[in-house]
Design a protein around this motif. Sequence first.
Motif, PDB file in Angstrom:
ATOM      1  N   LYS A  59       1.153  -1.320   0.015  1.00 60.22           N
ATOM      2  CA  LYS A  59      -0.156   0.229  -0.077  1.00 60.22           C
ATOM      3  C   LYS A  59       0.768   1.091  -0.060  1.00 60.22           C
ATOM      4  O   LYS A  59       0.346   2.379  -1.000  1.00 60.22           O
ATOM      5  N   ARG A  62       1.375   2.319  -3.425  1.00 62.83           N
ATOM      6  CA  ARG A  62       1.017   2.380  -3.792  1.00 62.83           C
ATOM      7  C   ARG A  62       0.379   1.442  -5.305  1.00 62.83           C
ATOM      8  O   ARG A  62       0.130   1.214  -6.207  1.00 62.83           O
ATOM      9  N   GLU A  64      -2.248   0.154  -5.645  1.00 64.98           N
ATOM     10  CA  GLU A  64      -3.113  -0.003  -6.714  1.00 64.98           C
ATOM     11  C   GLU A  64      -3.625   0.685  -7.751  1.00 64.98           C
ATOM     12  O   GLU A  64      -3.560   0.431  -8.829  1.00 64.98           O
ATOM     13  N   ASP A  65      -2.076   1.168  -8.208  1.00 58.40           N
ATOM     14  CA  ASP A  65      -2.200   2.460  -8.584  1.00 58.40           C
ATOM     15  C   ASP A  65      -1.249   1.535 -10.199  1.00 58.40           C
ATOM     16  O   ASP A  65      -0.731   2.779 -11.462  1.00 58.40           O
ATOM     17  N   GLN A  88      -4.853  -8.453  -5.748  1.00 56.17           N
ATOM     18  CA  GLN A  88      -5.755  -8.396  -5.074  1.00 56.17           C
ATOM     19  C   GLN A  88      -6.435  -7.014  -4.499  1.00 56.17           C
ATOM     20  O   GLN A  88      -7.495  -6.389  -4.324  1.00 56.17           O
ATOM     21  N   LEU A  89      -4.929  -6.067  -4.630  1.00 53.89           N
ATOM     22  CA  LEU A  89      -5.030  -4.745  -3.981  1.00 53.89           C
ATOM     23  C   LEU A  89      -5.261  -4.048  -5.306  1.00 53.89           C
ATOM     24  O   LEU A  89      -4.836  -2.892  -5.086  1.00 53.89           O
ATOM     25  N   GLY A  90      -5.343  -4.289  -6.396  1.00 49.91           N
ATOM     26  CA  GLY A  90      -5.428  -3.863  -7.880  1.00 49.91           C
ATOM     27  C   GLY A  90      -4.173  -3.490  -9.018  1.00 49.91           C
ATOM     28  O   GLY A  90      -4.666  -2.972 -10.118  1.00 49.91           O
TER      29      GLY A  90
END
Length: 449
Positions: A59, A62, A64-65, A88-90
């Motif tokens: 996280k 980042r 997710e990006d 799973q986190l993006g």
Amino acid sequence: MKIIIAGAGEVGFHLAKLLSYESQEITLIDTDRESLTYADTHLDIKVLKGDATSIAILKDARVEDSDLVIGVTAAETTNITFCAIAKQLGAKRTIARISNTEFITNKDEVGFTRFGIDELISPESLAASEIELLLNQSAFKDSYEFENGALTMVSLSLSRTASFVGKTVKEAAQLFSEFHFVPIAIQRFGTQYTIIPRGDTEFREGDNVVFITSKGGGNELCKMTGRTNDPIKDVMILGGSKIGYKTSRDLSKNHFNVKLIEKNKDVAFDLADRLDKVLVINGDGRNVELLDEENVNHMDAFIAVTGNSETNIMSCLVAKSKGVKKTIALVENMDYFELSQSIGIDTLINKKLLAANNIFRYIRRGEVIAMTKLNNMNAELLEFKVKRSSLVCNKKIKDIDFPRSAIIGGVIRGTEGFIALGDFKIQEGDYMVVCCLPKSIKEVEKLFL
């Protein structure tokens, strides 16, 4: 493009280095502070110290990006877990480095994509495949196949006796009524400058030339350069590393006669149990007397894949002095590539480069099926799939606005490869092999969006 790499070892650092040159946004994660400090001071990237499988660390990066996450730590379980969590986190796409090649062989059956892993790569497996391809193309220094050999990249140095030395590309093409090869890159002897050849480019003695060949093109090149693509049957391998084991196993399955020399007694006995078709010898391959006792002079090829680059180079030079036709050395130092021609070894291979080539295609725009960087040249070879929306679709080669610092090597349609000339019309679903200098990559990519 935002890219997260787990693992600051040899492969991870090399990838981060190449990708940072492309102005990508790179985050490198590792538990080793020393490796991260070195990367931070030498590269324009972000570094994070911590466990790549930690959700908090991801996280912080980042995830997710992120457009691409790459797990290349020494532990395949870490790489797999890292990619699964990141997905799973993006994360949009994930690639995991593994050492167990059974995972690649059975990836569809196991369903790794269901776990969140889009691609699996094994540098050791890539190196073993590269070695086998080089043995099957014994006349050439480097080789790379597209679509199971529909088109093949080969490279060689031109001797004085080559029939097209002193001739232009256009004049050389006229020596064959139907030719099945085309030059795509030239490096002049003693320089580091890469030339994308045109019709008026002259071949010179000592040139290192890269060609794309369709079926029959390799034999034509051999005839024109005075080389022979001698069949290789008897192979001696130095080093029972993962690459040594995989190469021995694969070659013996394909009816090569293989001798494997391993210095460590326990490793040698283990290899002998696992490789029933290979003669495993416990001994020091640097010992010239041992090589003579094992008839190195009767070998068609000598492959050195120990963990020491200098040992690999020196043993290959000894084998060459004994009359071995084909020598291949595994090296870790990229600078050695510049010396391969002058020191007399036929081919140098590097795990980092092979892994990076395999991963690099995912950062290119357009549908890139395969890519490789040309050894010791400042150029890339890319295989694009032509889509209906591509600017090249339904156009003749001569009508495509192609940059001068790039060249079309060939086109694959179905299972057949073509050396495509001016009147060849590109269709949807074709695969185009393109060689380009770094400055033209973005321009070429736009043609295949």
